[in-house]
Design a protein around this motif. Structure first.
Motif, PDB file in Angstrom:
ATOM      1  N   MET A  42       0.825  -1.207   0.000  1.00  9.40           N
ATOM      2  CA  MET A  42       0.000   0.000   0.000  1.00  9.40           C
ATOM      3  C   MET A  42       0.859   1.257   0.000  1.00  9.40           C
ATOM      4  N   ARG A  43       2.117   1.126   0.388  1.00  8.03           N
ATOM      5  CA  ARG A  43       3.038   2.262   0.430  1.00  8.03           C
ATOM      6  C   ARG A  43       3.887   2.389  -0.840  1.00  8.03           C
ATOM      7  N   LEU A  44       3.652   1.480  -1.787  1.00  5.52           N
ATOM      8  CA  LEU A  44       4.424   1.484  -3.026  1.00  5.52           C
ATOM      9  C   LEU A  44       3.579   2.011  -4.177  1.00  5.52           C
ATOM     10  N   ASP A  45       4.245   2.374  -5.275  1.00  2.90           N
ATOM     11  CA  ASP A  45       3.480   2.789  -6.443  1.00  2.90           C
ATOM     12  C   ASP A  45       3.118   1.551  -7.266  1.00  2.90           C
ATOM     13  N   PRO A  46       2.153   1.669  -8.188  1.00  2.00           N
ATOM     14  CA  PRO A  46       1.659   0.508  -8.949  1.00  2.00           C
ATOM     15  C   PRO A  46       2.735  -0.288  -9.678  1.00  2.00           C
ATOM     16  N   LYS A  47       3.722   0.398 -10.261  1.00  2.00           N
ATOM     17  CA  LYS A  47       4.776  -0.330 -10.974  1.00  2.00           C
ATOM     18  C   LYS A  47       5.581  -1.212 -10.030  1.00  2.00           C
ATOM     19  N   GLU A  48       5.853  -0.707  -8.827  1.00  2.00           N
ATOM     20  CA  GLU A  48       6.609  -1.487  -7.851  1.00  2.00           C
ATOM     21  C   GLU A  48       5.801  -2.679  -7.359  1.00  2.00           C
ATOM     22  N   ILE A  49       4.509  -2.502  -7.207  1.00  2.00           N
ATOM     23  CA  ILE A  49       3.634  -3.607  -6.782  1.00  2.00           C
ATOM     24  C   ILE A  49       3.667  -4.725  -7.805  1.00  2.00           C
ATOM     25  N   CYS A  50       3.570  -4.358  -9.068  1.00  2.00           N
ATOM     26  CA  CYS A  50       3.561  -5.369 -10.131  1.00  2.00           C
ATOM     27  C   CYS A  50       4.888  -6.129 -10.211  1.00  2.00           C
ATOM     28  N   LYS A  51       5.986  -5.445  -9.926  1.00  2.00           N
ATOM     29  CA  LYS A  51       7.294  -6.120  -9.913  1.00  2.00           C
ATOM     30  C   LYS A  51       7.371  -7.120  -8.766  1.00  2.00           C
ATOM     31  N   LEU A  52       6.918  -6.716  -7.587  1.00  2.00           N
ATOM     32  CA  LEU A  52       6.982  -7.604  -6.422  1.00  2.00           C
ATOM     33  C   LEU A  52       6.031  -8.788  -6.549  1.00  2.00           C
ATOM     34  N   ALA A  53       4.979  -8.636  -7.352  1.00  2.00           N
ATOM     35  CA  ALA A  53       4.025  -9.735  -7.528  1.00  2.00           C
ATOM     36  C   ALA A  53       4.675 -10.954  -8.165  1.00  2.00           C
ATOM     37  N   ARG A  54       5.856 -10.785  -8.766  1.00  2.00           N
ATOM     38  CA  ARG A  54       6.553 -11.892  -9.431  1.00  2.00           C
ATOM     39  C   ARG A  54       7.517 -12.628  -8.511  1.00  2.00           C
ATOM     40  N   VAL A  55       7.613 -12.171  -7.262  1.00  2.00           N
ATOM     41  CA  VAL A  55       8.563 -12.797  -6.337  1.00  2.00           C
ATOM     42  C   VAL A  55       8.182 -14.239  -6.047  1.00  2.00           C
ATOM     43  N   ASN A  56       6.949 -14.464  -5.617  1.00  2.00           N
ATOM     44  CA  ASN A  56       6.440 -15.813  -5.360  1.00  2.00           C
ATOM     45  C   ASN A  56       4.917 -15.757  -5.271  1.00  2.00           C
ATOM     46  N   LYS A  57       4.307 -16.908  -4.976  1.00  2.00           N
ATOM     47  CA  LYS A  57       2.852 -16.996  -4.952  1.00  2.00           C
ATOM     48  C   LYS A  57       2.239 -16.124  -3.850  1.00  2.00           C
ATOM     49  N   THR A  58       2.907 -16.067  -2.705  1.00  2.00           N
ATOM     50  CA  THR A  58       2.383 -15.263  -1.599  1.00  2.00           C
ATOM     51  C   THR A  58       2.363 -13.790  -1.972  1.00  2.00           C
ATOM     52  N   PHE A  59       3.434 -13.331  -2.586  1.00  2.00           N
ATOM     53  CA  PHE A  59       3.496 -11.930  -3.013  1.00  2.00           C
ATOM     54  C   PHE A  59       2.458 -11.656  -4.102  1.00  2.00           C
ATOM     55  N   HIS A  60       2.243 -12.648  -4.965  1.00  2.00           N
ATOM     56  CA  HIS A  60       1.265 -12.478  -6.044  1.00  2.00           C
ATOM     57  C   HIS A  60      -0.137 -12.350  -5.473  1.00  2.00           C
ATOM     58  N   ARG A  61      -0.485 -13.198  -4.507  1.00  2.00           N
ATOM     59  CA  ARG A  61      -1.809 -13.106  -3.881  1.00  2.00           C
ATOM     60  C   ARG A  61      -1.963 -11.772  -3.151  1.00  2.00           C
ATOM     61  N   ALA A  62      -0.926 -11.376  -2.442  1.00  2.00           N
ATOM     62  CA  ALA A  62      -0.974 -10.122  -1.693  1.00  2.00           C
ATOM     63  C   ALA A  62      -1.167  -8.922  -2.628  1.00  2.00           C
ATOM     64  N   SER A  63      -0.564  -9.004  -3.804  1.00  2.00           N
ATOM     65  CA  SER A  63      -0.646  -7.883  -4.750  1.00  2.00           C
ATOM     66  C   SER A  63      -2.023  -7.746  -5.379  1.00  2.00           C
ATOM     67  N   SER A  64      -2.875  -8.753  -5.200  1.00  2.00           N
ATOM     68  CA  SER A  64      -4.203  -8.714  -5.809  1.00  2.00           C
ATOM     69  C   SER A  64      -5.298  -8.318  -4.822  1.00  2.00           C
ATOM     70  N   ASN A  65      -4.936  -8.090  -3.581  1.00  2.00           N
ATOM     71  CA  ASN A  65      -5.944  -7.740  -2.579  1.00  2.00           C
ATOM     72  C   ASN A  65      -6.620  -6.413  -2.917  1.00  2.00           C
ATOM     73  N   ASP A  66      -7.917  -6.369  -2.711  1.00  2.00           N
ATOM     74  CA  ASP A  66      -8.691  -5.176  -3.053  1.00  2.00           C
ATOM     75  C   ASP A  66      -8.199  -3.919  -2.341  1.00  2.00           C
ATOM     76  N   TYR A  67      -7.874  -4.053  -1.059  1.00  2.00           N
ATOM     77  CA  TYR A  67      -7.511  -2.843  -0.324  1.00  2.00           C
ATOM     78  C   TYR A  67      -6.159  -2.278  -0.761  1.00  2.00           C
ATOM     79  N   VAL A  68      -5.326  -3.105  -1.392  1.00  2.00           N
ATOM     80  CA  VAL A  68      -4.072  -2.590  -1.950  1.00  2.00           C
ATOM     81  C   VAL A  68      -4.370  -1.641  -3.108  1.00  2.00           C
TER      82      VAL A  68
END
Length: 285
Positions: free
Chosen positions: A35-61
């Motif tokens: 929530m403290r990152l910009d959208p481009k950074e979120i999308c990059k971190l979503a590729r780290v692993n499955k947990t990061f990918h699920r976290a990056s898709s949460n509505d409140y993010v």
């Protein structure tokens, strides 16, 4: 002596600690960080692993990245039913694309990096004096406009163009620009050619630009138009949106109404409304 003795329990604890990895971070913690990152950074971190990918898709993010007026935007552009059927990530992705509304005469999108609202208004939504008289004005097709056509002035004494918009802007400072060109461009043998034969009258008196809003903000400026053959953005004025919710009515215009001489050869693509800090990106619009 005793300080140098290690037990099996200590060794097992060390092994257990050394096996901790990124997968052990709670998904909720990752989402809170995102929530403290910009959208481009979120999308990059979503590729780290499955947990990061699920976290990056949460509505409140993604709701934290959407503008305050996103519900108005969705209803205006996509339809009210989409608010319930789409995830916040899907809404963000859709709003970052070009979205036409009001019979294709206006376009709204979010800046991908900041999530701020930008608008482009076609010349076909303006009230242009004499637009229905083909002796003075006509619409010409061109690939240089996102709306595929521009208003072209052949010759006229009284030039006046009025734009009006009622829209719900997030809080912030906004700028309005007319996108104009002196001369009519065509393609010849695959090359861009600009015909400036009808360009005249713009160096005698300046063009007046005016802005007013429903909450009492006003702006007036003037300048000469020059540089035929190239699209240019002429600053109309700035306004401040102070309400988190609720539309604001904006009126803006350009005029050269000195009837001592005629004017001609002007192309009007439309007008851009964008956050003041994004004005440096105008050429990308």
């Amino acid at each position: 002596m005793g300080a140098g003795i290690s037990t099996n329990d200590d060794h097992e604890g060390y092994l257990s600690y050394s096996k901790t990895c990124l997968d052990d971070i709670p998904e909720s913690c990752i989402s809170s960080m995102m929530m403290r990152l910009d959208p481009k950074e979120i999308c990059k971190l979503a590729r780290v692993n499955k947990t990061f990918h699920r976290a990056s898709s949460n509505d409140y993010v993604w709701e934290s990245k959407l503008p305050q007026s996103y519900k108005f935007l969705v209803k205006k552009i996509l339809g009210e039913e989409k608010l319930c059927s789409m995830t916040k990530k899907e809404i963000y992705a859709k709003l970052c694309q070009p979205n036409f509304f009001d019979d294709g005469t206006k376009e709204a999108w979010l800046d991908r990096s900041s999530g701020q609202v930008c608008l482009f208004i076609s010349s076909k939504s303006f009230k242009i004096t004499g637009i229905d008289d083909r002796r003075y004005w006509n619409y010409i097709s061109t690939e240089e406009s996102r709306f595929k056509s521009v208003a072209y002035l052949q010759q006229m004494w009284w030039v006046e163009v009025l734009g009006e918009l009622e829209f719900e802007f997030p809080k912030g400072n906004y700028s309005i620009f007319f996108k104009l060109q002196l001369g009519k461009t065509t393609k010849r043998l695959g090359r861009r050619v600009c015909n400036i034969e009808q360009v005249h009258g713009w160096d005698i008196k300046p063009v007046r630009f005016q802005l007013s809003t429903s909450d009492g903000q006003n702006s007036l400026s003037q300048c000469y138009m020059n540089g035929p053959g190239e699209w240019a953005y002429y600053h109309v004025g700035d306004f401040v949106s102070e309400k988190a919710n609720g539309p604001i009515n904006i009126k803006f215009s350009l005029a050269q109404i000195d009837c001592t001489h005629t004017k001609g050869g002007l192309c009007i693509d439309g007008a851009v409304i964008c956050p003041k800090e994004l004005a440096y990106k105008l050429k990308q619009f």
